[in-house]
Design a protein around this motif. Structure first.
Motif, PDB file in Angstrom:
ATOM      1  N   GLY A  19       0.829  -1.209   0.000  1.00  0.00           N
ATOM      2  CA  GLY A  19       0.000   0.000   0.000  1.00  0.00           C
ATOM      3  C   GLY A  19       0.861   1.255   0.000  1.00  0.00           C
ATOM      4  N   ALA A  20       1.926   1.267   0.805  1.00  0.00           N
ATOM      5  CA  ALA A  20       2.811   2.427   0.865  1.00  0.00           C
ATOM      6  C   ALA A  20       3.524   2.617  -0.475  1.00  0.00           C
ATOM      7  CB  ALA A  20       3.833   2.253   1.988  1.00  0.00           C
ATOM      8  N   GLY A  21       3.916   1.528  -1.102  1.00  0.00           N
ATOM      9  CA  GLY A  21       4.586   1.620  -2.405  1.00  0.00           C
ATOM     10  C   GLY A  21       3.652   2.133  -3.473  1.00  0.00           C
ATOM     11  N   ILE A  22       2.415   1.703  -3.405  1.00  0.00           N
ATOM     12  CA  ILE A  22       1.421   2.148  -4.395  1.00  0.00           C
ATOM     13  C   ILE A  22       1.150   3.639  -4.223  1.00  0.00           C
ATOM     14  CG2 ILE A  22      -1.021   1.947  -5.054  1.00  0.00           C
ATOM     15  CD1 ILE A  22      -0.760  -1.057  -4.483  1.00  0.00           C
ATOM     16  N   ASP A  23       1.030   4.070  -2.985  1.00  0.00           N
ATOM     17  CA  ASP A  23       0.783   5.487  -2.721  1.00  0.00           C
ATOM     18  C   ASP A  23       1.955   6.356  -3.169  1.00  0.00           C
ATOM     19  OD1 ASP A  23      -0.979   4.886   0.417  1.00  0.00           O
ATOM     20  OD2 ASP A  23      -1.704   4.885  -1.658  1.00  0.00           O
ATOM     21  N   ALA A  24       3.158   5.802  -3.145  1.00  0.00           N
ATOM     22  CA  ALA A  24       4.340   6.577  -3.510  1.00  0.00           C
ATOM     23  C   ALA A  24       4.490   6.729  -5.030  1.00  0.00           C
ATOM     24  CB  ALA A  24       5.585   5.912  -2.944  1.00  0.00           C
ATOM     25  N   ILE A  25       3.796   5.911  -5.805  1.00  0.00           N
ATOM     26  CA  ILE A  25       3.908   5.985  -7.267  1.00  0.00           C
ATOM     27  C   ILE A  25       3.127   7.207  -7.752  1.00  0.00           C
ATOM     28  CG2 ILE A  25       3.315   4.854  -9.441  1.00  0.00           C
ATOM     29  CD1 ILE A  25       3.613   2.180  -7.986  1.00  0.00           C
ATOM     30  N   PRO A  26       3.775   8.051  -8.526  1.00  0.00           N
ATOM     31  CA  PRO A  26       3.070   9.237  -9.032  1.00  0.00           C
ATOM     32  C   PRO A  26       1.982   8.818 -10.020  1.00  0.00           C
ATOM     33  CG  PRO A  26       5.277   9.102  -9.950  1.00  0.00           C
ATOM     34  CD  PRO A  26       5.154   8.005  -8.962  1.00  0.00           C
ATOM     35  N   VAL A  27       0.894   9.572 -10.016  1.00  0.00           N
ATOM     36  CA  VAL A  27      -0.216   9.293 -10.920  1.00  0.00           C
ATOM     37  C   VAL A  27       0.206   9.669 -12.332  1.00  0.00           C
ATOM     38  CG1 VAL A  27      -2.609   9.861 -11.463  1.00  0.00           C
ATOM     39  CG2 VAL A  27      -1.843   9.737  -9.080  1.00  0.00           C
ATOM     40  N   MET A  28       0.044   8.747 -13.244  1.00  0.00           N
ATOM     41  CA  MET A  28       0.449   8.970 -14.634  1.00  0.00           C
ATOM     42  C   MET A  28      -0.743   8.685 -15.538  1.00  0.00           C
ATOM     43  SD  MET A  28       4.210   7.439 -14.817  1.00  0.00           S
ATOM     44  CE  MET A  28       5.510   8.138 -13.871  1.00  0.00           C
ATOM     45  N   PRO A  29      -0.636   9.051 -16.733  1.00  0.00           N
ATOM     46  CA  PRO A  29      -1.726   8.796 -17.680  1.00  0.00           C
ATOM     47  C   PRO A  29      -2.019   7.299 -17.772  1.00  0.00           C
ATOM     48  CG  PRO A  29      -0.043  10.200 -18.684  1.00  0.00           C
ATOM     49  CD  PRO A  29       0.457   9.793 -17.346  1.00  0.00           C
ATOM     50  N   ALA A  30      -3.232   6.951 -18.196  1.00  0.00           N
ATOM     51  CA  ALA A  30      -3.683   5.570 -18.250  1.00  0.00           C
ATOM     52  C   ALA A  30      -2.843   4.722 -19.188  1.00  0.00           C
ATOM     53  CB  ALA A  30      -5.148   5.525 -18.676  1.00  0.00           C
ATOM     54  N   GLU A  31      -2.229   5.311 -20.182  1.00  0.00           N
ATOM     55  CA  GLU A  31      -1.431   4.527 -21.120  1.00  0.00           C
ATOM     56  C   GLU A  31      -0.070   4.137 -20.551  1.00  0.00           C
ATOM     57  OE1 GLU A  31      -0.915   8.871 -21.943  1.00  0.00           O
ATOM     58  OE2 GLU A  31      -2.671   7.624 -22.033  1.00  0.00           O
ATOM     59  N   ASN A  32       0.210   4.586 -19.323  1.00  0.00           N
ATOM     60  CA  ASN A  32       1.469   4.265 -18.672  1.00  0.00           C
ATOM     61  C   ASN A  32       1.516   2.771 -18.360  1.00  0.00           C
ATOM     62  OD1 ASN A  32       3.667   3.991 -16.992  1.00  0.00           O
ATOM     63  ND2 ASN A  32       3.300   5.919 -15.938  1.00  0.00           N
ATOM     64  N   PRO A  33       2.635   2.097 -18.705  1.00  0.00           N
ATOM     65  CA  PRO A  33       2.747   0.652 -18.443  1.00  0.00           C
ATOM     66  C   PRO A  33       2.752   0.329 -16.941  1.00  0.00           C
ATOM     67  CG  PRO A  33       4.800   1.512 -19.369  1.00  0.00           C
ATOM     68  CD  PRO A  33       3.812   2.629 -19.378  1.00  0.00           C
ATOM     69  N   LEU A  34       3.094   1.308 -16.122  1.00  0.00           N
ATOM     70  CA  LEU A  34       3.081   1.056 -14.678  1.00  0.00           C
ATOM     71  C   LEU A  34       1.661   0.886 -14.147  1.00  0.00           C
ATOM     72  CD1 LEU A  34       5.802   3.477 -13.309  1.00  0.00           C
ATOM     73  CD2 LEU A  34       5.968   1.003 -13.646  1.00  0.00           C
ATOM     74  N   GLN A  35       0.687   1.446 -14.845  1.00  0.00           N
ATOM     75  CA  GLN A  35      -0.707   1.339 -14.398  1.00  0.00           C
ATOM     76  C   GLN A  35      -1.155  -0.125 -14.387  1.00  0.00           C
ATOM     77  OE1 GLN A  35      -2.573   3.851 -13.220  1.00  0.00           O
ATOM     78  NE2 GLN A  35      -4.124   2.336 -12.692  1.00  0.00           N
ATOM     79  N   ALA A  36      -0.755  -0.888 -15.389  1.00  0.00           N
ATOM     80  CA  ALA A  36      -1.122  -2.308 -15.448  1.00  0.00           C
ATOM     81  C   ALA A  36      -0.517  -3.063 -14.267  1.00  0.00           C
ATOM     82  CB  ALA A  36      -0.673  -2.921 -16.770  1.00  0.00           C
ATOM     83  N   GLU A  37       0.738  -2.747 -13.968  1.00  0.00           N
ATOM     84  CA  GLU A  37       1.389  -3.396 -12.821  1.00  0.00           C
ATOM     85  C   GLU A  37       0.718  -3.002 -11.518  1.00  0.00           C
ATOM     86  OE1 GLU A  37       5.679  -3.165 -12.636  1.00  0.00           O
ATOM     87  OE2 GLU A  37       5.779  -3.083 -14.827  1.00  0.00           O
ATOM     88  N   LEU A  38       0.347  -1.755 -11.423  1.00  0.00           N
ATOM     89  CA  LEU A  38      -0.332  -1.264 -10.238  1.00  0.00           C
ATOM     90  C   LEU A  38      -1.676  -1.985 -10.054  1.00  0.00           C
ATOM     91  CD1 LEU A  38      -0.506   0.698  -7.867  1.00  0.00           C
ATOM     92  CD2 LEU A  38      -1.467   2.382  -9.433  1.00  0.00           C
ATOM     93  N   ASP A  39      -2.413  -2.115 -11.141  1.00  0.00           N
ATOM     94  CA  ASP A  39      -3.696  -2.823 -11.076  1.00  0.00           C
ATOM     95  C   ASP A  39      -3.495  -4.285 -10.681  1.00  0.00           C
ATOM     96  OD1 ASP A  39      -5.047  -0.521 -11.762  1.00  0.00           O
ATOM     97  OD2 ASP A  39      -5.179  -1.033 -13.906  1.00  0.00           O
ATOM     98  N   GLU A  40      -2.455  -4.880 -11.208  1.00  0.00           N
ATOM     99  CA  GLU A  40      -2.157  -6.279 -10.871  1.00  0.00           C
ATOM    100  C   GLU A  40      -1.801  -6.418  -9.393  1.00  0.00           C
ATOM    101  OE1 GLU A  40       1.088  -9.679 -12.029  1.00  0.00           O
ATOM    102  OE2 GLU A  40       0.564  -8.203 -13.570  1.00  0.00           O
ATOM    103  N   GLU A  41      -1.015  -5.486  -8.877  1.00  0.00           N
ATOM    104  CA  GLU A  41      -0.648  -5.512  -7.463  1.00  0.00           C
ATOM    105  C   GLU A  41      -1.880  -5.331  -6.571  1.00  0.00           C
ATOM    106  OE1 GLU A  41       2.165  -6.266  -5.835  1.00  0.00           O
ATOM    107  OE2 GLU A  41       2.991  -6.794  -7.781  1.00  0.00           O
ATOM    108  N   ARG A  42      -2.778  -4.456  -6.994  1.00  0.00           N
ATOM    109  CA  ARG A  42      -4.013  -4.261  -6.235  1.00  0.00           C
ATOM    110  C   ARG A  42      -4.845  -5.545  -6.213  1.00  0.00           C
ATOM    111  NH1 ARG A  42      -5.393   1.757  -8.403  1.00  0.00           N
ATOM    112  NH2 ARG A  42      -4.119   2.862  -6.854  1.00  0.00           N
TER     113      ARG A  42
END
Length: 155
Positions: A19-42
């Motif tokens: 949770g702390a790591g997710i909160d530390a990730i800056p919000v980026m546009p939806a096309e960002n590849p990190l968003q998929a990883e974030l969703d997977e982690e959630r």
């Protein structure tokens, strides 16, 4: 049970770090590849939370079952203790009656009242022994009941 507590502690700590790591990730546009990883982690986080909840529920059920068994065994032990006390008391009375009967016989006195009292005490001793045996049989039956039930469900 200690393993469950340790597992719960470790899972909670891991979930907090995630949770702390997710909160530390800056919000980026939806096309960002990190968003998929974030969703997977959630999703993984949610799955772990559900597993933890399920484990806690199973442990709660097991604890409740064990508490019921302890309560039943305590009742059985109390019943046996009462029967044992009754048997001890009756045995003492029987010894006293037999002593009196021996003394009367040694003196050559035939006292029918003494013989009757001895017979009554002996009968009570037999009843106490039977009650103790019945309590023991009840204990054995209650121990076998879960095994019988388990055998019926397996068949």
């Amino acid at each position: 049970m200690q393993e469950m507590v340790e597992l719960e502690r470790r899972l909670t700590a891991a979930l907090e770090r995630i949770g702390a790591g997710i909160d530390a990730i800056p919000v980026m546009p939806a096309e960002n590849p990190l968003q998929a990883e974030l969703d997977e982690e959630r999703m993984v986080n949610a799955q772990l939370s559900e597993r933890l909840k399920s484990v806690k529920e199973r442990e709660g059920v097991k604890i409740a079952q064990l508490e019921e068994q302890v309560e039943a065994l305590t009742r059985q032990l109390d019943a046996q203790g009462m029967e044992l006390q009754r048997m001890k008391k009756t045995t003492g009375q029987l010894r006293e009656a037999l002593r009196s009967l021996r003394e009367a016989t040694a003196e050559g006195v035939a006292d029918s009242e003494l013989v009757n009292r001895s017979m009554v005490v002996e009968l009570e001793a037999l009843r106490a022994a039977r009650a103790t045996e019945a309590a023991e049989v009840e204990e054995v039956l209650s121990a076998l009941e879960p095994l019988i039930s388990e055998g019926r469900t397996d068949a």
